[in-house]
Design an enzyme around this catalytic site. Structure first.
Site, PDB file in Angstrom:
ATOM      1  N   LYS A  90     -20.873  98.744  -2.415  1.00 21.76           N
ATOM      2  CA  LYS A  90     -19.575  99.444  -2.651  1.00 21.76           C
ATOM      3  C   LYS A  90     -19.786 101.125  -2.848  1.00 21.76           C
ATOM      4  CE  LYS A  90     -18.481  99.438  -7.448  1.00 21.76           C
ATOM      5  NZ  LYS A  90     -17.640  99.579  -8.453  1.00 21.76           N
TER       6      LYS A  90
ATOM      7  N   LYS B  41     -23.597  98.487 -15.223  1.00 21.74           N
ATOM      8  CA  LYS B  41     -23.520  99.961 -15.448  1.00 21.74           C
ATOM      9  C   LYS B  41     -24.626  99.929 -16.657  1.00 21.74           C
ATOM     10  CE  LYS B  41     -18.787 100.760 -14.600  1.00 21.74           C
ATOM     11  NZ  LYS B  41     -17.751 101.492 -14.842  1.00 21.74           N
TER      12      LYS B  41
ATOM     13  N   LYS C 243     -19.178 106.342  -7.524  1.00 21.01           N
ATOM     14  CA  LYS C 243     -19.582 107.627  -7.856  1.00 21.01           C
ATOM     15  C   LYS C 243     -21.105 107.687  -8.452  1.00 21.01           C
ATOM     16  CE  LYS C 243     -17.692 107.030 -12.456  1.00 21.01           C
ATOM     17  NZ  LYS C 243     -16.349 106.079 -12.371  1.00 21.01           N
TER      18      LYS C 243
HETATM   19  P1  ADP Z   1     -16.585 103.757  -9.553  1.00 21.75           P
HETATM   20  O1  ADP Z   1     -16.898 102.134  -9.000  1.00 21.75           O
HETATM   21  O2  ADP Z   1     -17.041 104.730  -8.509  1.00 21.75           O
HETATM   22  O3  ADP Z   1     -17.309 104.104 -10.807  1.00 21.75           O
HETATM   23  P2  ADP Z   1     -14.129 103.238 -11.183  1.00 21.75           P
HETATM   24  O4  ADP Z   1     -14.750 102.302 -11.842  1.00 21.75           O
HETATM   25  O5  ADP Z   1     -13.693 104.565 -11.856  1.00 21.75           O
HETATM   26  O6  ADP Z   1     -15.072 103.924  -9.969  1.00 21.75           O
HETATM   27  O7  ADP Z   1     -13.035 102.724 -10.281  1.00 21.75           O
HETATM   28  C1  ADP Z   1     -11.547 102.950 -10.388  1.00 21.75           C
HETATM   29  C2  ADP Z   1     -10.695 102.186  -9.320  1.00 21.75           C
HETATM   30  O8  ADP Z   1     -11.223 102.383  -8.147  1.00 21.75           O
HETATM   31  C3  ADP Z   1     -10.846 100.556  -9.821  1.00 21.75           C
HETATM   32  O9  ADP Z   1      -9.640 100.145  -9.633  1.00 21.75           O
HETATM   33  C4  ADP Z   1     -11.894 100.129  -8.997  1.00 21.75           C
HETATM   34  O10 ADP Z   1     -11.701  98.719  -8.517  1.00 21.75           O
HETATM   35  C5  ADP Z   1     -11.602 100.993  -7.693  1.00 21.75           C
HETATM   36  N1  ADP Z   1     -12.894 101.318  -6.801  1.00 21.75           N
HETATM   37  C6  ADP Z   1     -13.713 101.731  -6.853  1.00 21.75           C
HETATM   38  N2  ADP Z   1     -14.785 101.614  -6.055  1.00 21.75           N
HETATM   39  C7  ADP Z   1     -13.885 101.193  -4.943  1.00 21.75           C
HETATM   40  C8  ADP Z   1     -14.597 100.821  -3.763  1.00 21.75           C
HETATM   41  N3  ADP Z   1     -15.581 101.145  -3.424  1.00 21.75           N
HETATM   42  N4  ADP Z   1     -13.485 100.231  -3.047  1.00 21.75           N
HETATM   43  C9  ADP Z   1     -12.488  99.680  -3.430  1.00 21.75           C
HETATM   44  N5  ADP Z   1     -11.911 100.089  -4.679  1.00 21.75           N
HETATM   45  C10 ADP Z   1     -12.875 100.608  -5.423  1.00 21.75           C
END
Ligand code: ADP
Ligand code: NA
Length: 330
Positions: free
Chosen positions: A197, A114, A200
């Protein structure tokens, strides 16, 4: 209640949740509310680790809560609240900062990812210590299970380490939690870059399926998903990551096993799988949009759900914080 506790939090910052959030995390929140005394929160304190527009943040926080309800969280079966409504998070967060080694915090790979995106000078100390706030989030509720995607595993390990450290130094205070990770959907990949993965902060918006986007736009993303130059529809994460990701999503949304899908698509091209998946997604997401709109259109109900949630959460959090302060001599 005698049920085991579950706790998880999700950031409000993107406006819409994406399909990785839903399949990796939110669906497990919904399932665990049946078996656990479950606490789920929109983590607005985590959101401010990067700059936010205040009006947008407040709106996105409500939008996140509306989406969680639309996805199936039931305020009769779980406790849904906004993190900043429960001041104990920041308070125990400080305590946990004081329990964590600087080197230990430096090893968190999510911070490295990040902060690399932010640029070294822009990354805040809050972003550096956000995994430690997450530790406090979990420990405050004496959680047994923490439903998350694979990317969060390291933070749950840190939580376990810090809980054990505190308990050893000061006496039994915190439950040692375990991650609740459903292997099949723990990592949903980007539709354009199946080595990354879904996130966002995707490199290309074409690879990211936002739940609240126009379903036609999302359908097109499925139809133009990157696969490979072969034609066989087979689950093989190494050789066929794009196809495997589409099979994972199909299986998760329809409840059909992957071997059965492989059989169904035998002799058919990738186009058939992509078109079917586009239709399946649209069919699933359309009522989700309607329910989200309903919750947003009834601010009084939403406010009341969140106020009751904060009250229930606070009762538990305050008891844990008081015990921790007492142990510490505060
Ligand atoms: P991002 O990775 O898009 O910033 P967040 O960190 O807000 O999303 O993640 C919120 C939840 O969603 C967490 O529990 C995270 O492990 C899960 N998560 C985020 N991206 C994925 C993904 N590509 N596949 C499975 N779970 C995910
Ligand atoms: Na429950």
């Amino acid at each position: 209640s005698d049920s085991p506790r579950a706790l998880s939090g999700i950031q409000p910052t993107a406006g819409s949740f994406h399909l990785g959030n839903y399949l990796g995390a939110i669906r497990q929140y919904v399932a665990l509310q049946e078996t656990h005394d479950a606490f789920y929160m929109v983590v607005d304190l985590h959101a401010i680790t990067v700059p936010q527009d205040p009006v947008e943040l407040r709106a996105n926080t409500r939008l996140a809560a509306a989406q969680l309800l639309a996805a199936g969280l039931d305020p009769e079966r779980c406790t849904l609240f906004i993190q900043s409504h429960v001041p104990e998070h920041a308070q125990l967060g400080w305590v946990m900062n004081c329990m964590t080694g600087f080197g230990e915090a430096s090893r968190m790979t999510q911070f490295k990812d990040k902060s690399a995106k932010q640029g070294a000078d822009r990354a805040t100390v809050g972003l550096f210590t956000y995994p430690i706030l997450q530790v406090a989030d979990i420990l405050l509720y004496q959680a047994d299970a923490v439903p998350v995607g694979e990317d969060q595993r390291q933070h749950i390990e840190l939580t376990r380490d810090l809980a054990e450290r505190f308990n050893t130094r000061y006496g039994p205070t915190f439950t040692i939690p375990a991650p609740h990770i459903v292997r099949e959907v723990a990592k949903i990949y980007d539709l354009q870059d199946p080595s990354a993965k879904m996130s966002k902060s995707a490199a290309s918006p074409k690879g990211l399926v936002n739940l609240l986007d126009d379903p036609k736009v999302s359908a097109k993303k499925f139809r133009s998903a990157v696969t490979d130059t072969d034609t066989v529809i087979r689950y093989d994460e190494k050789e066929k990551p794009g196809v495997s990701n589409l099979l994972t999503i199909h299986s998760a949304l329809t409840g059909t096993g992957i071997p059965e899908l492989e059989e169904r698509y035998e002799g058919k091209g990738y186009g058939a799988l992509k078109t079917d998946l586009a239709d399946i997604f649209v069919e699933w997401v359309t009522p989700f949009h309607e329910r989200t709109r309903e919750y947003l259109g009834d601010p009084e109900t939403l406010d009341s759900v969140l106020a009751k949630g904060a009250e229930k959460a606070r009762a538990v959090a305050a008891e844990t914080l008081a015990a921790a302060y007492d142990r510490l001599g505060l």
